[in-house]
Design a protein around this motif. Structure first.
Motif, mmCIF file in Angstrom:
data_model
loop_
_atom_site.group_PDB
_atom_site.id
_atom_site.type_symbol
_atom_site.label_atom_id
_atom_site.label_comp_id
_atom_site.label_asym_id
_atom_site.label_seq_id
_atom_site.Cartn_x
_atom_site.Cartn_y
_atom_site.Cartn_z
ATOM 1 N N GLY A 1 0.799 -1.226 0.000
ATOM 2 C CA GLY A 1 0.000 0.000 0.000
ATOM 3 C C GLY A 1 0.825 1.266 0.000
ATOM 4 O O GLY A 1 0.272 2.361 -0.110
ATOM 5 N N LEU A 2 2.174 1.151 0.110
ATOM 6 C CA LEU A 2 3.008 2.341 -0.040
ATOM 7 C C LEU A 2 3.059 2.695 -1.523
ATOM 8 O O LEU A 2 3.283 1.835 -2.376
ATOM 9 N N ARG A 3 2.852 3.969 -1.831
ATOM 10 C CA ARG A 3 2.922 4.406 -3.227
ATOM 11 C C ARG A 3 3.562 5.775 -3.295
ATOM 12 O O ARG A 3 3.205 6.675 -2.534
ATOM 13 N N CYS A 4 4.509 5.927 -4.211
ATOM 14 C CA CYS A 4 5.162 7.220 -4.438
ATOM 15 C C CYS A 4 4.960 7.599 -5.902
ATOM 16 O O CYS A 4 5.001 6.736 -6.787
ATOM 17 N N ASP A 5 4.753 8.893 -6.161
ATOM 18 C CA ASP A 5 4.491 9.314 -7.528
ATOM 19 C C ASP A 5 5.038 10.709 -7.785
ATOM 20 O O ASP A 5 5.376 11.452 -6.861
ATOM 21 N N SER A 6 5.108 11.042 -9.066
ATOM 22 C CA SER A 6 5.443 12.403 -9.488
ATOM 23 C C SER A 6 4.382 12.906 -10.459
ATOM 24 O O SER A 6 4.664 13.639 -11.391
ATOM 25 N N GLU A 7 3.129 12.494 -10.225
ATOM 26 C CA GLU A 7 2.035 12.795 -11.146
ATOM 27 C C GLU A 7 1.228 14.024 -10.763
ATOM 28 O O GLU A 7 0.518 14.578 -11.605
ATOM 29 N N VAL A 8 1.276 14.444 -9.496
ATOM 30 C CA VAL A 8 0.517 15.624 -9.080
ATOM 31 C C VAL A 8 1.452 16.610 -8.388
ATOM 32 O O VAL A 8 2.418 16.210 -7.732
ATOM 33 N N GLY A 9 1.163 17.898 -8.521
ATOM 34 C CA GLY A 9 1.951 18.916 -7.845
ATOM 35 C C GLY A 9 3.311 19.131 -8.483
ATOM 36 O O GLY A 9 3.623 18.600 -9.554
ATOM 37 N N GLN A 10 4.133 19.905 -7.787
ATOM 38 C CA GLN A 10 5.447 20.287 -8.303
ATOM 39 C C GLN A 10 6.560 19.371 -7.816
ATOM 40 O O GLN A 10 7.709 19.521 -8.244
ATOM 41 N N SER A 11 6.261 18.443 -6.915
ATOM 42 C CA SER A 11 7.283 17.549 -6.388
ATOM 43 C C SER A 11 6.722 16.145 -6.248
ATOM 44 O O SER A 11 5.501 15.943 -6.247
ATOM 45 N N ALA A 12 7.633 15.189 -6.139
ATOM 46 C CA ALA A 12 7.214 13.816 -5.874
ATOM 47 C C ALA A 12 6.753 13.700 -4.428
ATOM 48 O O ALA A 12 7.047 14.546 -3.583
ATOM 49 N N GLY A 13 6.024 12.637 -4.134
ATOM 50 C CA GLY A 13 5.561 12.405 -2.773
ATOM 51 C C GLY A 13 5.054 10.989 -2.617
ATOM 52 O O GLY A 13 4.891 10.258 -3.601
ATOM 53 N N CYS A 14 4.807 10.608 -1.373
ATOM 54 C CA CYS A 14 4.407 9.233 -1.061
ATOM 55 C C CYS A 14 3.183 9.228 -0.151
ATOM 56 O O CYS A 14 3.004 10.128 0.674
ATOM 57 N N VAL A 15 2.371 8.195 -0.294
ATOM 58 C CA VAL A 15 1.199 8.021 0.561
ATOM 59 C C VAL A 15 1.004 6.543 0.854
ATOM 60 O O VAL A 15 1.583 5.676 0.197
ATOM 61 N N PHE A 16 0.155 6.282 1.845
ATOM 62 C CA PHE A 16 -0.286 4.928 2.163
ATOM 63 C C PHE A 16 -1.690 4.790 1.586
ATOM 64 O O PHE A 16 -2.645 5.384 2.098
ATOM 65 N N THR A 17 -1.826 4.022 0.510
ATOM 66 C CA THR A 17 -3.075 4.025 -0.252
ATOM 67 C C THR A 17 -4.237 3.356 0.467
ATOM 68 O O THR A 17 -5.387 3.520 0.061
ATOM 69 N N GLN A 18 -3.964 2.610 1.536
ATOM 70 C CA GLN A 18 -5.064 1.975 2.262
ATOM 71 C C GLN A 18 -5.782 2.957 3.189
ATOM 72 O O GLN A 18 -6.824 2.620 3.775
ATOM 73 N N ALA A 19 -5.232 4.157 3.330
ATOM 74 C CA ALA A 19 -5.913 5.222 4.072
ATOM 75 C C ALA A 19 -6.703 6.057 3.068
ATOM 76 O O ALA A 19 -6.131 6.670 2.169
ATOM 77 N N LEU A 20 -8.016 6.063 3.192
ATOM 78 C CA LEU A 20 -8.872 6.730 2.216
ATOM 79 C C LEU A 20 -8.789 8.244 2.385
ATOM 80 O O LEU A 20 -9.088 8.770 3.461
ATOM 81 N N PRO A 21 -8.389 8.987 1.335
ATOM 82 C CA PRO A 21 -8.327 10.446 1.445
ATOM 83 C C PRO A 21 -9.707 11.060 1.670
ATOM 84 O O PRO A 21 -10.735 10.471 1.302
ATOM 85 N N GLN A 22 -9.701 12.249 2.269
ATOM 86 C CA GLN A 22 -10.952 12.973 2.505
ATOM 87 C C GLN A 22 -10.770 14.442 2.122
ATOM 88 O O GLN A 22 -9.703 15.012 2.331
ATOM 89 N N VAL A 23 -11.828 15.029 1.588
ATOM 90 C CA VAL A 23 -11.915 16.474 1.492
ATOM 91 C C VAL A 23 -13.031 16.890 2.444
ATOM 92 O O VAL A 23 -14.134 16.348 2.393
ATOM 93 N N VAL A 24 -12.711 17.795 3.351
ATOM 94 C CA VAL A 24 -13.648 18.191 4.407
ATOM 95 C C VAL A 24 -14.080 19.632 4.168
ATOM 96 O O VAL A 24 -13.239 20.532 4.051
ATOM 97 N N LEU A 25 -15.380 19.850 4.087
ATOM 98 C CA LEU A 25 -15.946 21.182 3.913
ATOM 99 C C LEU A 25 -16.908 21.457 5.064
ATOM 100 O O LEU A 25 -17.688 20.584 5.445
ATOM 101 N N SER A 26 -16.852 22.680 5.584
ATOM 102 C CA SER A 26 -17.665 23.028 6.745
ATOM 103 C C SER A 26 -18.803 23.975 6.373
ATOM 104 O O SER A 26 -18.608 24.942 5.631
ATOM 105 N N LEU A 27 -19.971 23.699 6.945
ATOM 106 C CA LEU A 27 -21.116 24.585 6.771
ATOM 107 C C LEU A 27 -20.948 25.892 7.539
ATOM 108 O O LEU A 27 -21.749 26.821 7.377
#
Length: 300
Positions: A126-152
């Motif tokens: 589940g470790l994944r590193c990429d250079s596909e988004v943003g200006q630099s490479a980076g790594c994430v643990f793909t088994q952790a589901l990303p969230q975008v949080v918006l507040s009312l």
């Protein structure tokens, strides 16, 4: 984890040591560097254990190289601790991604004894590193589901968030909830096409709703669940106007309803743009690539 010393001729056990092992892997969303910290604690021992030594080595397999701290060795006795810090770098092909795997091996030696076969622990999948988004490479643990949080309660996005909350609660697919994640559409051309199809001429902007008014589509144009990618025309989407009264948000339903699979909301244009910026930032900060799932969380 246990080390056992056996008499070479009789086969009798002459010494036993027990260990507690833990490993922490630290990733960065803005760097291809990976830090691994191992702690090995000798929790107990009986019999002949004089000169017992533990050695930790780290080696890279797929998609990485060891930068520093590949070898650590310490004499061990009850209560002693070996701490092994290792720095690894992912080797990412240009504009691509890699799933780095590295192995931590532990060997026990003692004078006059045959060394143990290494105990090998392979880094978590589940470790994944990429250079596909943003200006630099980076790594994430793909088994952790990303969230975008918006507040009312956040004026910058609240009106749009109220529309999404209505859609999540009302529409048949409940896009972005735990049971039905959104998936990112990373191609800007496809995003623009989705937006043009859903927010077409059948959506009439009006100053009676907002000044200036805009069409805010959900599921987002930057997802695989956009109404356009579901094969729907904009007129098939529910149309709503989110508004606030005495601190509470409501949605006026103009057309469509619970059977719809998409929504077009009348939202102030700046608010609409603010949400777009947050989605783009989320993709970079959490390394969300094309077709990756994520959740949309609306808070009060």
């Amino acid at each position: 984890m246990t080390y056992t010393l056996v008499h070479p001729t009789s086969g009798a056990v002459v010494g036993v040591a027990s260990f507690r092992y833990s490993q922490e892997i630290e990733l960065s969303a803005s760097s291809a560097g990976i830090s691994s910290d191992v702690e090995l604690v000798m929790t107990g021992g009986t019999g002949v254990l004089l000169g017992l030594t533990a050695t930790v080595t780290v080696s890279c397999g797929t998609g990485c190289v060891v930068d520093s701290g590949a070898l650590h060795s310490e004499p061990m006795s009850t209560g002693s601790t070996l701490e092994a810090g290792t720095d690894v770098s992912a080797t990412i092909p240009g504009g691509g991604r890699v799933s780095p795997r590295f192995t931590t091996s532990i060997t026990f030696t003692q004078p006059g004894a045959v060394p143990t076969q290494p105990a090998s622990i392979v880094s978590a999948s589940g470790l994944r590193c990429d250079s596909e988004v943003g200006q630099s490479a980076g790594c994430v643990f793909t088994q952790a589901l990303p969230q975008v949080v918006l507040s009312l309660s956040d004026p910058a996005v609240a009106q749009a968030a109220a529309g999404y909350a209505w859609a999540q609660q009302t529409l048949t697919d409940h896009w972005g909830t735990g049971g039905n994640s959104l998936r990112r559409e990373a191609d800007p051309t496809v995003q623009a096409s989705n937006r043009g199809i859903v927010c077409d001429a059948t959506f009439v902007r009006s100053t009676s709703y907002n000044t200036p008014d805009s069409c805010d589509e959900f599921a987002f144009a930057s997802t695989k669940q956009s109404g356009a990618q579901l094969g729907l025309a904009g007129s098939a989407c529910a149309e709503i106007y989110p508004f606030q009264v005495n601190g509470s948000w409501y949605a006026q339903v103009i057309s469509g309803g619970a059977s719809s699979r998409c929504v077009r909301a009348h939202v102030q244009s700046t608010v609409n743009s603010n949400v777009g910026a947050r989605l783009a930032n989320m993709a970079i900060s959490q390394r969300v690539l094309d077709n990756d799932p994520y959740q949309l969380v609306i808070t009060t």
